[in-house]
Design a protein around this motif. Structure first.
Motif, PDB file in Angstrom:
ATOM      1  N   UNK A  81      49.607  15.843  56.451  1.00 52.43           N
ATOM      2  CA  UNK A  81      49.277  14.680  57.282  1.00 52.43           C
ATOM      3  C   UNK A  81      49.336  15.054  58.759  1.00 52.43           C
ATOM      4  N   UNK A  82      50.333  15.843  59.135  1.00 51.00           N
ATOM      5  CA  UNK A  82      50.436  16.295  60.526  1.00 51.00           C
ATOM      6  C   UNK A  82      49.216  17.119  60.922  1.00 51.00           C
ATOM      7  N   UNK A  83      48.787  18.023  60.040  1.00 48.25           N
ATOM      8  CA  UNK A  83      47.597  18.832  60.320  1.00 48.25           C
ATOM      9  C   UNK A  83      46.342  17.965  60.392  1.00 48.25           C
ATOM     10  N   UNK A  84      46.291  16.932  59.553  1.00 44.49           N
ATOM     11  CA  UNK A  84      45.154  16.004  59.613  1.00 44.49           C
ATOM     12  C   UNK A  84      45.072  15.340  60.982  1.00 44.49           C
ATOM     13  N   UNK A  85      46.205  14.952  61.512  1.00 49.92           N
ATOM     14  CA  UNK A  85      46.232  14.336  62.848  1.00 49.92           C
ATOM     15  C   UNK A  85      45.709  15.318  63.894  1.00 49.92           C
ATOM     16  N   UNK A  86      46.068  16.600  63.750  1.00 50.09           N
ATOM     17  CA  UNK A  86      45.621  17.608  64.708  1.00 50.09           C
ATOM     18  C   UNK A  86      44.111  17.814  64.678  1.00 50.09           C
ATOM     19  N   UNK A  87      43.470  17.510  63.540  1.00 44.96           N
ATOM     20  CA  UNK A  87      42.012  17.667  63.480  1.00 44.96           C
ATOM     21  C   UNK A  87      41.288  16.669  64.366  1.00 44.96           C
ATOM     22  N   UNK A  88      41.978  15.625  64.799  1.00 39.96           N
ATOM     23  CA  UNK A  88      41.346  14.623  65.654  1.00 39.96           C
ATOM     24  C   UNK A  88      41.234  15.076  67.104  1.00 39.96           C
ATOM     25  N   UNK A  90      40.133  17.947  69.894  1.00 39.32           N
ATOM     26  CA  UNK A  90      39.245  19.117  70.046  1.00 39.32           C
ATOM     27  C   UNK A  90      39.995  20.403  70.359  1.00 39.32           C
ATOM     28  N   UNK A  91      41.165  20.295  70.987  1.00 45.03           N
ATOM     29  CA  UNK A  91      41.915  21.494  71.371  1.00 45.03           C
ATOM     30  C   UNK A  91      42.467  22.258  70.160  1.00 45.03           C
ATOM     31  N   UNK A  92      42.656  21.570  69.039  1.00 42.43           N
ATOM     32  CA  UNK A  92      43.294  22.205  67.886  1.00 42.43           C
ATOM     33  C   UNK A  92      42.406  22.237  66.649  1.00 42.43           C
ATOM     34  N   UNK A  93      41.171  21.791  66.760  1.00 43.04           N
ATOM     35  CA  UNK A  93      40.317  21.717  65.576  1.00 43.04           C
ATOM     36  C   UNK A  93      38.939  22.297  65.862  1.00 43.04           C
ATOM     37  N   UNK A  94      38.156  22.420  64.786  1.00 47.58           N
ATOM     38  CA  UNK A  94      36.805  22.958  64.875  1.00 47.58           C
ATOM     39  C   UNK A  94      35.842  21.905  64.338  1.00 47.58           C
ATOM     40  N   UNK A  95      34.748  21.728  65.024  1.00 50.85           N
ATOM     41  CA  UNK A  95      33.709  20.804  64.572  1.00 50.85           C
ATOM     42  C   UNK A  95      32.579  21.606  63.926  1.00 50.85           C
ATOM     43  N   UNK A  97      29.058  20.834  61.694  1.00 45.04           N
ATOM     44  CA  UNK A  97      28.147  19.835  61.151  1.00 45.04           C
ATOM     45  C   UNK A  97      28.510  18.419  61.537  1.00 45.04           C
ATOM     46  N   UNK A  98      29.147  18.260  62.705  1.00 50.73           N
ATOM     47  CA  UNK A  98      29.506  16.926  63.164  1.00 50.73           C
ATOM     48  C   UNK A  98      30.816  16.408  62.601  1.00 50.73           C
ATOM     49  N   UNK A  99      31.532  17.209  61.829  1.00 51.95           N
ATOM     50  CA  UNK A  99      32.806  16.785  61.236  1.00 51.95           C
ATOM     51  C   UNK A  99      33.931  17.699  61.703  1.00 51.95           C
ATOM     52  N   UNK A 100      35.066  17.112  62.016  1.00 52.48           N
ATOM     53  CA  UNK A 100      36.242  17.883  62.431  1.00 52.48           C
ATOM     54  C   UNK A 100      37.239  17.905  61.279  1.00 52.48           C
ATOM     55  N   UNK A 101      37.140  18.941  60.444  1.00 50.21           N
ATOM     56  CA  UNK A 101      37.985  19.030  59.254  1.00 50.21           C
ATOM     57  C   UNK A 101      38.849  20.277  59.228  1.00 50.21           C
TER      58      UNK A 101
END
Length: 367
Positions: A81-88, A90-95, A97-101
């Motif tokens: 759940x913590x990692x899911x929050x980090x996907x929101x 841009x500094x910690x996630x990758x986009x 196809x338009x999705x940050x997963x």
């Protein structure tokens, strides 16, 4: 007393599917890797590394005492759940196809938290059901806590968006309510809310509505929204009875998008034919059947619910991917366990079966 025969059979299936998966990743990604990265082994090498990590994780969780695994699984749920929050962010996630997963990791690796969420949610659900048995009458608690603990990650998945995982989690909750004989009111209300929400999200944006239309009639837009479905069906059809041979498939030559991930079954069907596909389905079916047998023999309520939920997560993942590739469900990106490229999926699948083996071993020692 539980027999270790089922455990040995599961282990042999895992070993076979793990090796087959590496062959499939190499076959389906080689040309794409050359075109994109200049190295035909780019995806294979990464999958091999994750395979070694996954096997290590499997042996660790399978052989440590079960009393530690119970808490380890819940801790991993909170971590997911913590990692899911980090996907929101841009500094910690990758986009893609338009999705940050995905969470970016060192050395160009990345991790998909929703895969970890899928295999740890059964720990949460089993714990909630045990509390319901131990604390009867606490209606406010057992309405608020499940809705918050399950609904909060789903909200994040909507924001990513990742509707494939949402469908899987909703199917898991609905199945548990039905199988465990909980009041029908829960089941009816849950299904009503889930169906309404899925219908709204499927029709609320143009691209999702177009994807649904393509599923109903892909030939209406063969070069647009229906392209993936048509190419997938053509790949499966081209395989015939015995297939065209490993590495000789044509659908992966940039005709079929995401040939090494979302549509890897179509590539496998083309190269191995109906015979190869039947063997693959038999292996998946045997794993699911063996896991189901183990869950039926377990005495402890918590462990029984958990083992059933874990094998259900695996089964529904296989079902959704295969159904999408065979045009039985609308196009939705969900990895095929073992065969699709993706370290997150592979690692979490091995964790899932490691926990099943740990539960079986614990019951065999007790009884």
């Amino acid at each position: 007393m539980l027999s270790s025969k089922d455990s040995r059979n599961i282990f042999l299936c895992l070993f076979f599917l793990s090796g087959l998966g590496l062959v499939q990743v190499y076959s389906s990604s080689f040309l794409f890797a050359i075109e994109t990265y200049g190295n035909g082994l780019f995806f294979f090498n990464k999958q091999l590394i994750f395979s070694l990590i996954a096997w290590l994780a499997f042996f660790i969780v399978a052989f440590i005492p079960w009393k530690y695994n119970r808490y380890f699984g819940m801790l991993l749920w909170f971590f997911a759940v913590l990692l899911l929050i980090l996907t929101l962010f841009p500094q910690t996630s990758i986009s893609v196809g338009g999705a940050r997963r995905w969470i970016q990791l060192p050395f160009s690796f990345r991790f998909q938290p929703s895969e970890l969420l899928k295999v740890t949610t059964p720990f949460l659900l089993a714990w909630l059901l045990v509390l319901k048995e131990q604390w009867p009458g606490q209606k406010i608690f057992f309405w608020f806590v499940p809705f918050f603990s399950i609904g909060f990650p789903i909200i994040i998945l909507i924001l990513q968006p990742d509707f494939g995982t949402i469908i899987l989690l909703c199917a898991l909750v609905s199945c548990l309510i039905f199988i465990l004989g909980l009041p029908w009111l829960y089941f009816i209300l849950g299904m009503s809310v889930i169906s309404s929400a899925l219908f709204y999200f499927a029709t609320s944006t143009d691209y999702r509505l177009a994807r649904l239309s393509a599923f109903l009639n892909p030939w209406a837009d063969p070069s647009g929204q229906g392209f993936q479905v048509i190419q997938s069906l053509l790949g499966v059809h081209s395989g015939g009875l015995f297939g065209v041979g490993l590495g000789k498939g044509q659908s992966k030559l940039f005709f079929l998008p995401e040939a090494h991930t979302d549509f890897t079954l179509a590539v496998f069907a083309e190269e191995t034919g109906f015979i190869g596909l039947s063997i693959l389905f038999a292996m998946y079916g045997f794993l699911i059947y063996s896991g189901w047998r183990l869950s039926l023999r377990i005495h402890d309520f918590y462990e029984k619910v958990l083992s059933f939920s874990l094998i259900f997560v695996f089964a529904i993942s296989v079902f959704i991917h295969c159904s999408v590739n065979l045009s039985l469900l609308p196009t939705k990106g969900l990895a095929l366990p073992f065969l699709s490229y993706g370290g997150s999926s592979l690692l979490c699948t091995f964790l899932l079966f490691g926990w099943i083996m740990s539960i079986e071993r614990n019951n065999r020692l007790e009884y």
